[in-house]
Structure formats: structure tokens, C-alpha cells
Design a protein around this motif. Structure first.
Motif, PDB file in Angstrom:
ATOM      1  N   LYS A 117       0.798  -1.229   0.000  1.00 27.30           N
ATOM      2  CA  LYS A 117       0.000   0.000   0.000  1.00 27.30           C
ATOM      3  C   LYS A 117       0.830   1.278   0.000  1.00 27.30           C
ATOM      4  O   LYS A 117       0.379   2.298  -0.494  1.00 27.30           O
ATOM      5  N   ILE A 118       2.016   1.251   0.569  1.00 32.94           N
ATOM      6  CA  ILE A 118       2.833   2.469   0.605  1.00 32.94           C
ATOM      7  C   ILE A 118       4.060   2.351  -0.294  1.00 32.94           C
ATOM      8  O   ILE A 118       5.026   3.095  -0.145  1.00 32.94           O
ATOM      9  N   GLY A 119       4.024   1.394  -1.213  1.00 32.69           N
ATOM     10  CA  GLY A 119       5.077   1.305  -2.212  1.00 32.69           C
ATOM     11  C   GLY A 119       6.136   0.251  -1.985  1.00 32.69           C
ATOM     12  O   GLY A 119       6.968   0.028  -2.846  1.00 32.69           O
ATOM     13  N   TYR A 120       6.134  -0.375  -0.825  1.00 31.60           N
ATOM     14  CA  TYR A 120       7.083  -1.460  -0.599  1.00 31.60           C
ATOM     15  C   TYR A 120       6.407  -2.567   0.212  1.00 31.60           C
ATOM     16  O   TYR A 120       5.358  -2.359   0.819  1.00 31.60           O
ATOM     17  N   LYS A 121       7.012  -3.719   0.193  1.00 32.94           N
ATOM     18  CA  LYS A 121       6.444  -4.907   0.816  1.00 32.94           C
ATOM     19  C   LYS A 121       6.443  -4.788   2.338  1.00 32.94           C
ATOM     20  O   LYS A 121       7.465  -4.475   2.938  1.00 32.94           O
ATOM     21  N   ARG A 122       5.261  -5.032   2.932  1.00 36.44           N
ATOM     22  CA  ARG A 122       5.127  -5.090   4.391  1.00 36.44           C
ATOM     23  C   ARG A 122       4.286  -6.308   4.746  1.00 36.44           C
ATOM     24  O   ARG A 122       3.427  -6.726   3.973  1.00 36.44           O
ATOM     25  N   THR A 123       4.513  -6.846   5.929  1.00 34.71           N
ATOM     26  CA  THR A 123       3.700  -7.956   6.411  1.00 34.71           C
ATOM     27  C   THR A 123       2.573  -7.392   7.259  1.00 34.71           C
ATOM     28  O   THR A 123       2.806  -6.806   8.308  1.00 34.71           O
ATOM     29  N   GLU A 124       1.361  -7.563   6.770  1.00 35.98           N
ATOM     30  CA  GLU A 124       0.170  -7.058   7.449  1.00 35.98           C
ATOM     31  C   GLU A 124      -0.367  -8.124   8.387  1.00 35.98           C
ATOM     32  O   GLU A 124      -0.297  -9.313   8.096  1.00 35.98           O
ATOM     33  N   GLU A 125      -0.925  -7.677   9.513  1.00 35.59           N
ATOM     34  CA  GLU A 125      -1.486  -8.602  10.492  1.00 35.59           C
ATOM     35  C   GLU A 125      -3.000  -8.417  10.591  1.00 35.59           C
ATOM     36  O   GLU A 125      -3.489  -7.287  10.575  1.00 35.59           O
ATOM     37  N   HIS A 126      -3.694  -9.541  10.705  1.00 38.19           N
ATOM     38  CA  HIS A 126      -5.149  -9.556  10.842  1.00 38.19           C
ATOM     39  C   HIS A 126      -5.520 -10.453  12.012  1.00 38.19           C
ATOM     40  O   HIS A 126      -4.802 -11.401  12.335  1.00 38.19           O
ATOM     41  N   CYS A 127      -6.678 -10.198  12.609  1.00 39.18           N
ATOM     42  CA  CYS A 127      -7.240 -11.142  13.572  1.00 39.18           C
ATOM     43  C   CYS A 127      -7.599 -12.398  12.778  1.00 39.18           C
ATOM     44  O   CYS A 127      -8.266 -12.325  11.742  1.00 39.18           O
ATOM     45  N   ALA A 128      -7.154 -13.548  13.251  1.00 38.28           N
ATOM     46  CA  ALA A 128      -7.395 -14.800  12.530  1.00 38.28           C
ATOM     47  C   ALA A 128      -8.850 -15.256  12.628  1.00 38.28           C
ATOM     48  O   ALA A 128      -9.268 -16.136  11.888  1.00 38.28           O
ATOM     49  N   VAL A 129      -9.641 -14.654  13.523  1.00 38.48           N
ATOM     50  CA  VAL A 129     -11.032 -15.067  13.694  1.00 38.48           C
ATOM     51  C   VAL A 129     -11.997 -14.204  12.888  1.00 38.48           C
ATOM     52  O   VAL A 129     -12.885 -14.716  12.218  1.00 38.48           O
ATOM     53  N   CYS A 130     -11.817 -12.868  12.929  1.00 36.10           N
ATOM     54  CA  CYS A 130     -12.759 -11.993  12.223  1.00 36.10           C
ATOM     55  C   CYS A 130     -12.130 -11.273  11.033  1.00 36.10           C
ATOM     56  O   CYS A 130     -12.842 -10.595  10.286  1.00 36.10           O
ATOM     57  N   GLY A 131     -10.814 -11.377  10.853  1.00 36.09           N
ATOM     58  CA  GLY A 131     -10.143 -10.744   9.722  1.00 36.09           C
ATOM     59  C   GLY A 131      -9.847  -9.275   9.898  1.00 36.09           C
ATOM     60  O   GLY A 131      -9.394  -8.618   8.964  1.00 36.09           O
ATOM     61  N   GLY A 132     -10.091  -8.726  11.090  1.00 36.44           N
ATOM     62  CA  GLY A 132      -9.843  -7.307  11.338  1.00 36.44           C
ATOM     63  C   GLY A 132      -8.366  -6.950  11.175  1.00 36.44           C
ATOM     64  O   GLY A 132      -7.490  -7.671  11.644  1.00 36.44           O
TER      65      GLY A 132
END
Length: 163
Positions: A117-132
Motif C-alpha cells: 500500500k505504501i510502495g514497498y512490501k510489508r507484512t500485514e497482520e489480521h485477527c485470525a477469527v474476524c479478519g480485522g
């Protein structure tokens, strides 16, 4: 002969496509179904405006604005949307970034994805239950533990003190 070498060299140079020339778009590569799935309207009824912005629209709260940043009590940080336990207080540290930071997540309760999203690779984190959307994980955390810095939006969590 010299003109031919220059011409070949120019063709090779213009034909090269380096990594910096690639235009990567943010994509959601997660195709997982979450245990808790709700409509946009249902989430909007249950969450504050800031929680909705962070958790459902992958927004980011302003640095140094979360009440959880200075939380020092023992306990567990849970997903503000569904209550899933995400991080333990003993793994929290002051990263100086302005967001609550942890050196590890509770295994199995956080899902990971890649974003550009900001031009380079980042590891995004989500809640594994609701996807937040929670935040991102970086490799500049404490070396004496995991070396990871889970940089999490305070609006994505609630704190549950230990009994």
C-alpha cells in the motif's frame, strides 16, 4: 562496428526492467474465510468510528494517540471486534514508534498477509477469527527475544487485565 556495439548496448539497457521500475499494487492475497463474518452495516453498529476505520478499512490511527500505548498492567490484548486474544502484556515493549508494540503474537490467533500500500512490501497482520486489520510486523524488534516488532493500532484492541 562501434555504432553496432552502442546500438546493442542501448537495446539491452532499455530492455532491462529492474525492481525499482515495477509498479506493485496493494492486493489482498488472503482468501481465507473467517469464523466471524458480518456485513459492513453490522460492523458499523458494533464498532466506534475509529475501530471501524482501522479494523475494517485497514486504516492507521495517528501515532501516540492510543490509550493502550502506556498500558503497563499485566493482562491480554484482545481484538476490539471479536474478543480474540492477540497479544500478552509480557511481550509488549516501548518501541518509541507511537503504537503499541509486541515482540510476538499469541500463536494461531493472528493471520498474516503482504501489502504494498505504501510502495514497498510489508507484512500485514489480521485477527485470525474476524479478519480485522491490526497493523504490521517488522524485523526491527528486540534482538534478545524474537527480533520482531508487531506494530499494532491501539484502536484494533481492547485490554483485559489479569485477575
Amino acid at each position: 562496428m562501434f555504432k553496432n556495439i552502442v546500438l546493442i548496448f542501448c537495446i539491452i539497457l532499455t530492455g532491462c526492467n529492474g525492481n525499482s521500475q515495477e509498479k506493485k499494487q496493494a492486493t489482498n492475497t488472503t482468501t481465507a474465510k473467517y469464523t466471524i463474518e458480518k456485513s459492513k452495516e453490522e460492523w458499523k453498529k458494533e464498532l466506534t468510528d475509529m475501530q471501524y476505520y482501522v479494523l475494517r478499512e485497514a486504516g492507521t490511527e495517528r501515532a501516540f494517540t492510543s490509550d493502550l500505548l502506556k498500558e503497563k498492567r499485566k493482562g491480554t490484548y484482545v481484538c476490539a471486534a471479536c474478543g480474540t486474544a492477540l497479544f500478552k502484556s509480557e511481550h509488549k515493549f516501548d518501541s518509541g514508534t507511537g503504537w503499541p508494540s509486541f515482540d510476538r503474537a499469541i500463536e494461531g490467533n493472528v493471520a498474516y498477509d503482504v501489502d504494498y500500500k505504501i510502495g514497498y512490501k510489508r507484512t500485514e497482520e489480521h485477527c485470525a477469527v474476524c479478519g480485522g486489520h491490526l497493523g504490521h510486523v517488522f524485523e526491527d524488534g528486540p534482538r534478545e527475544t524474537t527480533g520482531e516488532r508487531h506494530c499494532i493500532n491501539g484502536a484494533a484492541m481492547k485490554f483485559v487485565p489479569a485477575k
